[in-house]
Design an enzyme around this catalytic site. Structure first.
Site, PDB file in Angstrom:
ATOM      1  CG  ASP A  38      -3.523 -10.630  -3.388  1.00  0.00           C
ATOM      2  OD1 ASP A  38      -2.387 -10.318  -3.760  1.00  0.00           O
ATOM      3  OD2 ASP A  38      -4.331  -9.831  -2.870  1.00  0.00           O
ATOM      4  CG  ASP A  40      -0.143  -6.187   0.126  1.00  0.00           C
ATOM      5  OD1 ASP A  40       0.134  -6.304   1.332  1.00  0.00           O
ATOM      6  OD2 ASP A  40       0.707  -5.901  -0.741  1.00  0.00           O
ATOM      7  CB  SER A 153       2.412 -10.869  -2.848  1.00  0.00           C
ATOM      8  OG  SER A 153       2.399  -9.502  -2.519  1.00  0.00           O
ATOM      9  CB  ALA A 154       1.859  -7.130  -7.077  1.00  0.00           C
ATOM     10  CG  ASP A 227      -7.365  -7.600  -3.124  1.00  0.00           C
ATOM     11  OD1 ASP A 227      -7.303  -6.392  -2.852  1.00  0.00           O
ATOM     12  OD2 ASP A 227      -6.446  -8.198  -3.698  1.00  0.00           O
TER      13      ASP A 227
END
Length: 289
Positions: A38, A40, A153-154, A227
């Protein structure tokens, strides 16, 4: 066992199992390994000197590329939906439509701002975004050993890539799956491309990109970094997986979330702003003891 795994920030439900996975991966060789991460708050810092660091979306929120009114609207969305995202009492099924609602609204607001493509680099440069301590070693070493690093990643792909580029580590082995901006011929944001990737559908993102996974079929050993509990499905597109070692960064709300992280991740790093543990594992896997 790797010395760094006895760091005070490291928690493991089953150290024996971690040891076994590592032995199996070492035996298979680093040319069978891929890293899926991921971005962020996983590859980037959660906080620095007691101050929260921005996510890809925050970089835009805090920049002068959007109006104060737009910033206010995005903040209202954040205050409404972020507590839902991290609410351990709600199921993923319950959160899912609300997360889609959040990002769809946020993207719509951003598109109205007619953001200029040529100003994104400046917005990143002026922001407080930081990759975690030890990022240089991680990115450079993976590149040196031709180990693919897939980032799901979103966030916003254009911003994410710029953060990595400005850090000087956007190497050829890095592939990014994220939400990309679509600019018109004069360089103004007109839409976001393709399907929305959010925190709970990274698995579909992975499966949609099976073309990329075809070339990775010879790499059945995965080191996964995330995370959130939504990040656990990022490797679901990997076919014929042999081993997966899941490392979770538990950045905040530690007490209420710790147990669910220990139940889901092999290694949980509690409020650790560095990549010391992933780096030690990676050096171990590539034989650089």
């Amino acid at each position: 066992m790797i010395p760094e795994l006895s760091n005070p920030s490291v928690c493991m439900r089953d150290p024996q199992r971690v040891e076994e996975i590592l032995q199996s991966m070492v035996k298979a060789g680093s040319n069978t390994v891929q890293v899926i991460a991921d971005f962020d708050m996983t590859l980037t810092r959660f906080a620095y000197k007691g101050k929260r660091c921005p996510t890809c979306h925050n970089i835009l929120d805090n920049s002068n590329l959007i109006s104060n009114e737009c910033r206010e609207e995005l903040k209202v969305l954040l205050d409404t939906y972020y507590p839902i995202e991290i609410d351990s009492a709600r199921s993923i099924a319950e959160k899912l439509p609300l997360m889609v609602e959040w990002w769809t609204k946020a993207h719509k607001i951003m598109v109205q701002q007619k953001i200029r493509k040529d100003l994104l680099a400046t917005a990143v440069r002026d922001s407080d975004a930081m990759l975690r301590e030890g990022y240089q070693l991680l990115f450079d070493h993976l590149h040196e050993h031709s180990i693919p690093l897939l980032i799901f990643s979103a966030g916003i792909g254009d911003i994410l890539e710029e953060v990595i580029r400005q850090a000087g580590v956007f190497h050829s082995n890095v592939k990014v799956f994220s939400n990309y901006m679509d600019f018109d011929e004069s360089g103004l944001l007109k839409a976001f491309k393709g399907e929305l990737i959010h925190i709970y559908n990274k698995r579909e993102g992975a499966l949609l990109n099976t073309g990329h996974f075809q070339e990775l079929r010879t790499r059945p050993n995965v080191l996964l970094l995330g995370d959130s509990l939504g990040d656990l499905t990022m490797a679901d597109g990997v076919q014929d997986m042999e081993n997966i070692l899941k490392i979770g960064f538990l950045n905040d709300k530690v007490e209420e979330r710790k147990q669910s992280y220990l139940d889901s991740y092999d290694i949980v790093l509690v409020q650790d702003e560095t990549l010391e543990v992933p780096n030690a594992i990676m050096l171990h896997l590539t034989g650089n003891k």
